[in-house]
Every structure is written in structure tokens, then in C-alpha cells.
Write an enzyme that holds these catalytic residues in place. Structure first.
Site, PDB file in Angstrom:
ATOM      1  N   ASN A   1      -3.468   4.154 -12.287  1.00  0.00           N
ATOM      2  CA  ASN A   1      -4.271   4.299 -11.069  1.00  0.00           C
ATOM      3  C   ASN A   1      -5.767   4.319 -11.444  1.00  0.00           C
ATOM      4  O   ASN A   1      -6.124   4.027 -12.580  1.00  0.00           O
ATOM      5  CB  ASN A   1      -3.833   5.571 -10.325  1.00  0.00           C
ATOM      6  CG  ASN A   1      -3.858   5.375  -8.824  1.00  0.00           C
ATOM      7  OD1 ASN A   1      -4.890   4.975  -8.288  1.00  0.00           O
ATOM      8  ND2 ASN A   1      -2.762   5.637  -8.147  1.00  0.00           N
ATOM      9  N   THR A   2      -6.614   4.708 -10.507  1.00  0.00           N
ATOM     10  CA  THR A   2      -8.074   4.657 -10.741  1.00  0.00           C
ATOM     11  C   THR A   2      -8.572   5.872 -11.536  1.00  0.00           C
ATOM     12  O   THR A   2      -7.923   6.912 -11.584  1.00  0.00           O
ATOM     13  CB  THR A   2      -8.820   4.614  -9.397  1.00  0.00           C
ATOM     14  OG1 THR A   2      -8.351   5.687  -8.588  1.00  0.00           O
ATOM     15  CG2 THR A   2      -8.588   3.314  -8.667  1.00  0.00           C
TER      16      THR A   2
ATOM     17  N   LYS B   1       0.878  -1.185   0.000  1.00  0.00           N
ATOM     18  CA  LYS B   1       0.000   0.000   0.000  1.00  0.00           C
ATOM     19  C   LYS B   1       0.907   1.224   0.000  1.00  0.00           C
ATOM     20  O   LYS B   1       1.999   1.191   0.579  1.00  0.00           O
ATOM     21  CB  LYS B   1      -0.862  -0.040   1.274  1.00  0.00           C
ATOM     22  CG  LYS B   1      -1.592   1.259   1.624  1.00  0.00           C
ATOM     23  CD  LYS B   1      -2.976   1.307   1.055  1.00  0.00           C
ATOM     24  CE  LYS B   1      -3.616   2.686   1.260  1.00  0.00           C
ATOM     25  NZ  LYS B   1      -4.580   3.020   0.208  1.00  0.00           N
TER      26      LYS B   1
ATOM     27  N   GLY C   1     -11.729  -1.975 -11.246  1.00  0.00           N
ATOM     28  CA  GLY C   1     -12.457  -3.201 -11.552  1.00  0.00           C
ATOM     29  C   GLY C   1     -12.721  -3.335 -13.050  1.00  0.00           C
ATOM     30  O   GLY C   1     -12.234  -2.527 -13.850  1.00  0.00           O
TER      31      GLY C   1
ATOM     32  N   ASN D   1     -13.484   3.990  -4.789  1.00  0.00           N
ATOM     33  CA  ASN D   1     -12.874   4.146  -3.472  1.00  0.00           C
ATOM     34  C   ASN D   1     -12.326   5.542  -3.310  1.00  0.00           C
ATOM     35  O   ASN D   1     -11.889   6.176  -4.277  1.00  0.00           O
ATOM     36  CB  ASN D   1     -11.799   3.083  -3.216  1.00  0.00           C
ATOM     37  CG  ASN D   1     -10.416   3.514  -3.649  1.00  0.00           C
ATOM     38  OD1 ASN D   1      -9.716   4.209  -2.910  1.00  0.00           O
ATOM     39  ND2 ASN D   1     -10.016   3.118  -4.851  1.00  0.00           N
TER      40      ASN D   1
ATOM     41  N   ILE E   1     -10.216   6.043  -0.382  1.00  0.00           N
ATOM     42  CA  ILE E   1      -9.530   5.671   0.859  1.00  0.00           C
ATOM     43  C   ILE E   1      -8.622   6.819   1.297  1.00  0.00           C
ATOM     44  O   ILE E   1      -8.459   7.091   2.472  1.00  0.00           O
ATOM     45  CB  ILE E   1      -8.660   4.402   0.637  1.00  0.00           C
ATOM     46  CG1 ILE E   1      -9.484   3.254   0.046  1.00  0.00           C
ATOM     47  CG2 ILE E   1      -7.954   3.983   1.931  1.00  0.00           C
ATOM     48  CD1 ILE E   1     -10.352   2.505   0.989  1.00  0.00           C
TER      49      ILE E   1
ATOM     50  N   CYS F   1      -1.023  11.820  -6.890  1.00  0.00           N
ATOM     51  CA  CYS F   1      -1.433  12.562  -5.696  1.00  0.00           C
ATOM     52  C   CYS F   1      -1.177  14.055  -5.929  1.00  0.00           C
ATOM     53  O   CYS F   1      -0.334  14.414  -6.759  1.00  0.00           O
ATOM     54  CB  CYS F   1      -0.629  12.071  -4.506  1.00  0.00           C
ATOM     55  SG  CYS F   1       1.128  12.200  -4.826  1.00  0.00           S
TER      56      CYS F   1
ATOM     57  N   GLY G   1      -8.658  -3.665 -13.778  1.00  0.00           N
ATOM     58  CA  GLY G   1      -9.715  -4.617 -14.109  1.00  0.00           C
ATOM     59  C   GLY G   1      -9.248  -6.014 -14.453  1.00  0.00           C
ATOM     60  O   GLY G   1      -9.980  -6.771 -15.086  1.00  0.00           O
TER      61      GLY G   1
HETATM   62  C1  LIG Z   1      -9.378   0.068  -2.059  1.00  0.00           C
HETATM   63  C2  LIG Z   1      -8.293   0.535  -2.982  1.00  0.00           C
HETATM   64  C3  LIG Z   1      -7.139   1.138  -2.452  1.00  0.00           C
HETATM   65  C4  LIG Z   1      -6.128   1.573  -3.300  1.00  0.00           C
HETATM   66  N1  LIG Z   1      -5.001   2.139  -2.774  1.00  0.00           N
HETATM   67  C5  LIG Z   1      -3.982   2.506  -3.601  1.00  0.00           C
HETATM   68  C6  LIG Z   1      -2.764   3.027  -3.078  1.00  0.00           C
HETATM   69  O1  LIG Z   1      -2.551   3.119  -1.861  1.00  0.00           O
HETATM   70  N2  LIG Z   1      -1.802   3.396  -3.959  1.00  0.00           N
HETATM   71  C7  LIG Z   1      -1.950   3.276  -5.320  1.00  0.00           C
HETATM   72  O2  LIG Z   1      -1.027   3.615  -6.070  1.00  0.00           O
HETATM   73  N3  LIG Z   1      -3.102   2.768  -5.836  1.00  0.00           N
HETATM   74  C8  LIG Z   1      -4.099   2.383  -5.017  1.00  0.00           C
HETATM   75  N4  LIG Z   1      -5.241   1.845  -5.558  1.00  0.00           N
HETATM   76  C9  LIG Z   1      -5.359   1.691  -7.012  1.00  0.00           C
HETATM   77  C10 LIG Z   1      -4.958   0.276  -7.453  1.00  0.00           C
HETATM   78  O3  LIG Z   1      -3.607   0.012  -7.116  1.00  0.00           O
HETATM   79  C11 LIG Z   1      -5.147   0.096  -8.970  1.00  0.00           C
HETATM   80  O4  LIG Z   1      -4.342   1.046  -9.645  1.00  0.00           O
HETATM   81  C12 LIG Z   1      -6.600   0.284  -9.411  1.00  0.00           C
HETATM   82  O5  LIG Z   1      -7.503  -0.217  -8.440  1.00  0.00           O
HETATM   83  C13 LIG Z   1      -6.890  -0.368 -10.763  1.00  0.00           C
HETATM   84  O6  LIG Z   1      -6.691  -1.757 -10.705  1.00  0.00           O
HETATM   85  P1  LIG Z   1      -7.912  -2.822 -10.457  1.00  0.00           P
HETATM   86  O7  LIG Z   1      -8.998  -2.468 -11.420  1.00  0.00           O
HETATM   87  O8  LIG Z   1      -7.284  -4.172 -10.701  1.00  0.00           O
HETATM   88  O9  LIG Z   1      -8.326  -2.640  -9.037  1.00  0.00           O
HETATM   89  C14 LIG Z   1      -6.264   1.402  -4.711  1.00  0.00           C
HETATM   90  C15 LIG Z   1      -7.413   0.800  -5.229  1.00  0.00           C
HETATM   91  C16 LIG Z   1      -8.425   0.356  -4.397  1.00  0.00           C
HETATM   92  C17 LIG Z   1      -9.645  -0.301  -4.996  1.00  0.00           C
END
Ligand SMILES: Cc1cc2nc3c(=O)[nH]c(=O)nc-3n(C[C@H](O)[C@H](O)[C@H](O)COP(=O)(O)O)c2cc1C
Length: 312
Positions: free
Chosen positions: A189-190, A43, A214, A67, A69, A127, A241
Site C-alpha cells: 500500500n502507500t 476499489k 507513484g 492521497n 481518500i 486499515c 510506482g
Molecule cells: C487515489 C488512490 C486511491 C487508492 N485507494 C486504495 C484502496 O481503496 N485500497 C487499497 O488497497 N489501496 C488503495 N490505494 C493504493 C494503491 O492501490 C497502491 O497500493 C499504491 O498507490 C502504490 O501503487 P502506485 O505507486 O502504482 O500508485 C490507492 C491509491 C491511490 C493513489
């Protein structure tokens, strides 16, 4: 037998599958051996103690989740004293995700992480940059170049840079990170998103907006992986995803050298193992000697790929 190894610069991973930052925690080691993974990714940590965002911090949406968070962190000292010793027991290389509000603070943080047991840094530059316009560093090529240059001077460790999909020109940001000395890119990232409860009329996240992850994001991030891999010389790690081996194959065909699995782990804690085993089975079925031969193997040669602005 397929050779499942991939190289991210000088770092050789036993297979291309690793967790996405923030979706992976110590407790999962009770369910499966972390040594099966290509790498371990923490994390995001920050130099100082930080709280997270207001609750609720997560909600489900169609084909994904939101999220907000934030980056609650116990700080680098706590990480070095308590978290790192736990991860040192595994043979899979440890990648530490780090974040900071200024380029100088990023440099100072990565300098402190140049210690035994850490194989690479993943800089989460999605960030806010509090010295400039408050936008995430990775929104612009110029702020990306500045922060990556500062980190490059501060560490000899491999430096992975995680991009945001919220920028208008991800390829330009990717080139800026490459030019400033990044060893790999993590895409991405998201995606900034919002959901509203139609009964209460209230946003479903305490922070109003949050990041979409996702299955819903996969076609967008596959496209960005393709654009980035076409324009940089360094490896691209795809993230968005991925839940199955076929998802990972799609990212690798688009140009990814490795992949990260995030939200899928919340649905099924052993999702990463499913992807690893499925990738090996896929390669056997296709008669591939090396999984790495999938990288960039999309058959786009006879298509007008230079026309990346597709009109529908
Ligand atoms: C609950 C949650 C917490 C996350 N925390 C971080 C984080 O601390 N640092 C980061 O670079 N990305 C964070 N992400 C983003 C994920 O690392 C990833 O880039 C994103 O969820 C896309 O991948 P996925 O669709 O497989 O989840 C977080 C995502 C989720 C869902």
C-alpha cells in the site's frame, strides 16, 4: 512468442499486469478492453456504507502524489447488486479488495463475497484495527496472523493479503500472513507522508497526512518485495510506482510474480497496456520463452544479501 502467463497459486493469469486497488474504475473500459489485463482489482469495499476523508484528498508532490481518500464505500450489498454484474462481462479474473475494522468483520465480509464471478479476495489490512491499538492490522505480525486466520476460515476463495510499507519489519508481517493461510501477498500500500503549503502554512491534505504513491516509492517497495519474496513460499505481487515495462521487470527480478499499476493510470489511462506490451517486447529482446522466468532472477548470488540492513 513469449508465454506471458503467470500463476498466483491455482489462479492462472494471462499476463502479470493488473490495476492497483482504488486507481481503476468502470469508465476505463471505454478506453481499452479490460480483457487485455491479467486481472481486474476493485476499489476497496467495506460491509457498510462509508464516507471518505475530508477534502482536499489528493495533491501532487515531486515524483508522486499523496492521497487521503479513505475508503468511501457503498457497501457489499450495493457491490453485489450493481458493481459485480458489470465486471462479470469480462474474462479477466476479478479480484475484490475488502476492508473491515475487526478480524471478525473481515471474516464476515469475505464470507459474503464467495460468489460466482469473484476469482480472489484482496484483503486490504492497511486499515486501523479498532479492537487493538488502532494501528493498521498489517503494522504487526500478530494482528496480521489473527485477521488472516479469521478470513482463511471464512472463505475458500484465494486470499491475497495487501501489506503496508509503514511497518518496521515487513518480512515478519509477510511470514505471519503466509503462516496464517494467505495465498499471495500484495506489496504494498502507500507510504504515510505529509506535505505543507508554504504560502498558507496549511497541510495540503484535509486529513493532514496521507499515502505517498507513484515513482517516488518504487525503490522502497522493490526492496520490500525482495525481502518478502525471499522469506515466504507464496507469490508476491509488487505494487508501487510502476509505469513502464522496465519498472515491472525490476519488480519481477526482485521476486514478484505479478505487478499492479496504480498512480501511472492517472497520468496515462492506458499505462497498463504499455506495461503489458513492453514486457512482451522485453522478453522477446532477451530471448525469454516465459515471462515467469523473470521472477526472482536478480543476480544477487555473489553479493552479501543476508546483510539486509545496509549502512551508508
Ligand atoms: C487515489 C488512490 C486511491 C487508492 N485507494 C486504495 C484502496 O481503496 N485500497 C487499497 O488497497 N489501496 C488503495 N490505494 C493504493 C494503491 O492501490 C497502491 O497500493 C499504491 O498507490 C502504490 O501503487 P502506485 O505507486 O502504482 O500508485 C490507492 C491509491 C491511490 C493513489
Amino acid at each position: 512468442m513469449t508465454d506471458m502467463r503467470v500463476a498466483i497459486g491455482d489462479l492462472v493469469l494471462q499476463n502479470p499486469v493488473m490495476p492497483a486497488s482504488g486507481t481503476f474504475a468502470d469508465g476505463l473500459s471505454q478506453l481499452f478492453s479490460f480483457d487485455r489485463l491479467g486481472a481486474l482489482v476493485t476499489k476497496t469495499i467495506t460491509a457498510e456504507l462509508r464516507g471518505g476523508n475530508p477534502t482536499p484528498r489528493v495533491c501532487e508532490v515531486g515524483q508522486g502524489m499523496l492521497n487521503s481518500i479513505g475508503i468511501p464505500s457503498q457497501g457489499i450489498d450495493h457491490f453485489l447488486d450493481h458493481t459485480l454484474p458489470f465486471y462479470r462481462q469480462f474474462s479477466a479474473p476479478l479480484v475484490v479488495s475488502v476492508s473491515a475494522p475487526t478480524a471478525e468483520a473481515f471474516a464476515a465480509a469475505v464470507a459474503r463475497l464467495d460468489v460466482a464471478g469473484i476469482a480472489a479476495i484482496e484483503a486490504n489490512i492497511s486499515c486501523p484495527n479498532i479492537e487493538e491499538d488502532g494501528h493498521a492490522f498489517a503494522m504487526h505480525a500478530r494482528s496480521t496472523a489473527r485477521v488472516v486466520e479469521a478470513m482463511r476460515r471464512a472463505t475458500r476463495l484465494p486470499l491475497w493479503v495487501k501489506l503496508t510499507p509503514n511497518t518496521g519489519d515487513v518480512a515478519a508481517v509477510a511470514r505471519a500472513a503466509d503462516g496464517a493461510g494467505a495465498d499471495a501477498l500484495v506489496v504494498a500500500n502507500t507510504i504515510l507522508a505529509m506535505s505543507i503549503d508554504t504560502e498558507t502554512f496549511r497541510p495540503r491534505l484535509g486529513n493532514i497526512m496521507g499515502g505517498l504513491s507513484g515513482p517516488a516509492v518504487k525503490p522502497v517497495i522493490v526492496r520490500m518485495t525482495y525481502q518478502c519474496a525471499k522469506t515466504v513460499r507464496i507469490p508476491v505481487i509488487g505494487c508501487g510506482g510502476i509505469a513502464t515495462a522496465e519498472d515491472a521487470v525490476e519488480y519481477m527480478l526482485a521476486g514478484a510474480t505479478a505487478v499492479q499499476v496504480g498512480t501511472a493510470t492517472f497520468v496515462k489511462p492506458t499505462a497498463m497496456l504499455t506495461v503489458i506490451d513492453g514486457l512482451a517486447a522485453f522478453c522477446r529482446r532477451k530471448g525469454l520463452a516465459r515471462v515467469a522466468s523473470l521472477t526472482g532472477a536478480v543476480r544477487d548470488h555473489d553479493l552479501a544479501v543476508e546483510t539486509l540492513e545496509v549502512v551508508s
